[in-house]
Design a protein around this motif. Structure first.
Motif, mmCIF file in Angstrom:
data_model
loop_
_atom_site.group_PDB
_atom_site.id
_atom_site.type_symbol
_atom_site.label_atom_id
_atom_site.label_comp_id
_atom_site.label_asym_id
_atom_site.label_seq_id
_atom_site.Cartn_x
_atom_site.Cartn_y
_atom_site.Cartn_z
ATOM 1 N N GLU A 141 0.820 -1.201 0.000
ATOM 2 C CA GLU A 141 0.000 0.000 0.000
ATOM 3 C C GLU A 141 0.861 1.260 0.000
ATOM 4 O OE1 GLU A 141 -3.591 2.126 2.616
ATOM 5 O OE2 GLU A 141 -2.568 0.334 3.355
ATOM 6 N N HIS A 142 1.946 1.237 0.774
ATOM 7 C CA HIS A 142 2.855 2.379 0.820
ATOM 8 C C HIS A 142 3.487 2.608 -0.549
ATOM 9 C CE1 HIS A 142 5.966 5.086 2.497
ATOM 10 N NE2 HIS A 142 6.757 4.498 1.613
ATOM 11 N N ARG A 143 3.952 1.547 -1.174
ATOM 12 C CA ARG A 143 4.611 1.686 -2.475
ATOM 13 C C ARG A 143 3.630 2.158 -3.548
ATOM 14 N NH1 ARG A 143 7.221 -3.167 -0.761
ATOM 15 N NH2 ARG A 143 5.860 -4.411 -2.096
ATOM 16 N N LEU A 144 2.373 1.703 -3.469
ATOM 17 C CA LEU A 144 1.378 2.131 -4.446
ATOM 18 C C LEU A 144 1.060 3.617 -4.296
ATOM 19 C CD1 LEU A 144 -1.070 -0.927 -4.401
ATOM 20 C CD2 LEU A 144 0.384 -0.176 -6.311
ATOM 21 N N LYS A 145 0.943 4.085 -3.052
ATOM 22 C CA LYS A 145 0.698 5.509 -2.816
ATOM 23 C C LYS A 145 1.870 6.340 -3.320
ATOM 24 C CE LYS A 145 -2.421 5.136 1.173
ATOM 25 N NZ LYS A 145 -2.578 5.393 2.625
ATOM 26 N N ALA A 146 3.072 5.855 -3.056
ATOM 27 C CA ALA A 146 4.261 6.569 -3.533
ATOM 28 C C ALA A 146 4.298 6.598 -5.057
ATOM 29 C CB ALA A 146 5.518 5.918 -2.974
ATOM 30 N N GLN A 147 3.904 5.513 -5.703
ATOM 31 C CA GLN A 147 3.900 5.467 -7.163
ATOM 32 C C GLN A 147 2.883 6.442 -7.741
ATOM 33 O OE1 GLN A 147 5.997 3.461 -9.275
ATOM 34 N NE2 GLN A 147 5.191 5.054 -10.634
ATOM 35 N N PHE A 148 1.709 6.544 -7.098
ATOM 36 C CA PHE A 148 0.696 7.492 -7.550
ATOM 37 C C PHE A 148 1.246 8.913 -7.507
ATOM 38 C CE2 PHE A 148 -2.666 10.547 -6.541
ATOM 39 C CZ PHE A 148 -3.521 10.354 -7.614
ATOM 40 N N LYS A 149 1.891 9.267 -6.399
ATOM 41 C CA LYS A 149 2.456 10.603 -6.267
ATOM 42 C C LYS A 149 3.606 10.817 -7.251
ATOM 43 C CE LYS A 149 1.046 11.163 -1.455
ATOM 44 N NZ LYS A 149 1.464 11.370 -0.050
ATOM 45 N N LEU A 150 4.394 9.771 -7.470
ATOM 46 C CA LEU A 150 5.494 9.861 -8.431
ATOM 47 C C LEU A 150 4.956 10.148 -9.826
ATOM 48 C CD1 LEU A 150 8.493 9.550 -9.171
ATOM 49 C CD2 LEU A 150 8.101 7.082 -9.365
ATOM 50 N N ASN A 151 3.848 9.512 -10.192
ATOM 51 C CA ASN A 151 3.264 9.741 -11.517
ATOM 52 C C ASN A 151 2.835 11.197 -11.685
ATOM 53 O OD1 ASN A 151 3.640 7.045 -12.106
ATOM 54 N ND2 ASN A 151 1.533 6.459 -11.613
ATOM 55 N N VAL A 152 2.276 11.778 -10.622
ATOM 56 C CA VAL A 152 1.878 13.188 -10.673
ATOM 57 C C VAL A 152 3.110 14.072 -10.844
ATOM 58 C CG1 VAL A 152 0.813 15.078 -9.391
ATOM 59 C CG2 VAL A 152 -0.203 12.787 -9.299
#
Length: 205
Positions: A141-152
């Protein structure tokens, strides 16, 4: 100078810093001192060291004396950052000195160097959010949230690069023009900060 070159320099500085990942590592700037590449590399190095000082000062185990020392380093770093932005804007101003703005040319509210400042900080965010997406000790879950923010952030990287290149083109074509403003910071100036100029004279031993 364009956004691709600037971002490459910022990434190089960040990679070089993380070879030791130590805020006391001296800068190893190999570019000629008067070159824009040197100024941008140095600018990002300041940003990168400050990024990690900001991490250190938030440690729950930091001693009060250490906290004060780090806070003073951050204050000085903020001044150095502002000084570097002004120096970079001075470089651009000299480059564009011979260009006559067209009738009706617009003044841009953000100077080239302050836009580069945002781009430099953004590269630091990209680097560290990318680290979070690859943390083996973090839950999915942490990595997915970080990936979402990275995409932005990656989208913002493209947008800022486009804005910078368009600004450069508009200034060269005379459609927009720039001014160099000094930031007039007060907190580090002993003649302007009332806490500093209001201090009683130190007694001599």
């Amino acid at each position: 100078m364009n956004a691709t070159i600037a971002n490459d320099l910022f990434r190089q500085s960040i990679r070089d810093y993380h070879r030791t990942d130590n805020v006391d590592t001296p800068i190893d700037n190999l570019y000629p001192a008067d070159a824009i590449e040197s100024l941008l590399y140095q600018k990002n190095w300041i940003d990168t060291v400050q990024w990690h000082l900001e991490d250190i000062i938030r440690s729950p185990t930091i001693r009060p004396d250490e906290l004060v020392g780090v806070k003073r380093r951050i204050d000085q770093s903020n001044q150095d950052r502002t000084d570097m932005v002004e120096q970079i804007d001075g470089w651009f101003f000299d480059q564009f000195r011979t260009i006559s703005p067209k009738s009706g040319a617009r003044l841009n509210s953000e100077t080239p160097a302050w836009l580069l400042d945002r781009m430099s900080i953004l590269q630091l965010k990209l680097y560290h959010f990318r680290e979070q997406t690859e943390r083996p000790d973090a839950p999915d879950e942490h990595r997915l949230k970080a990936q979402f923010k990275l995409n932005v952030l990656l989208e913002q990287e493209q947008d800022l690069a486009q804005c910078f290149d368009e600004l450069m083109g508009d200034i060269r074509n005379g459609d927009r023009y720039m001014k160099v403003y000094r930031q007039m910071k007060m907190y580090n100036d002993p003649t302007l900060n009332p806490v500093l100029y209001g201090q009683p004279a130190q007694r001599q031993p």
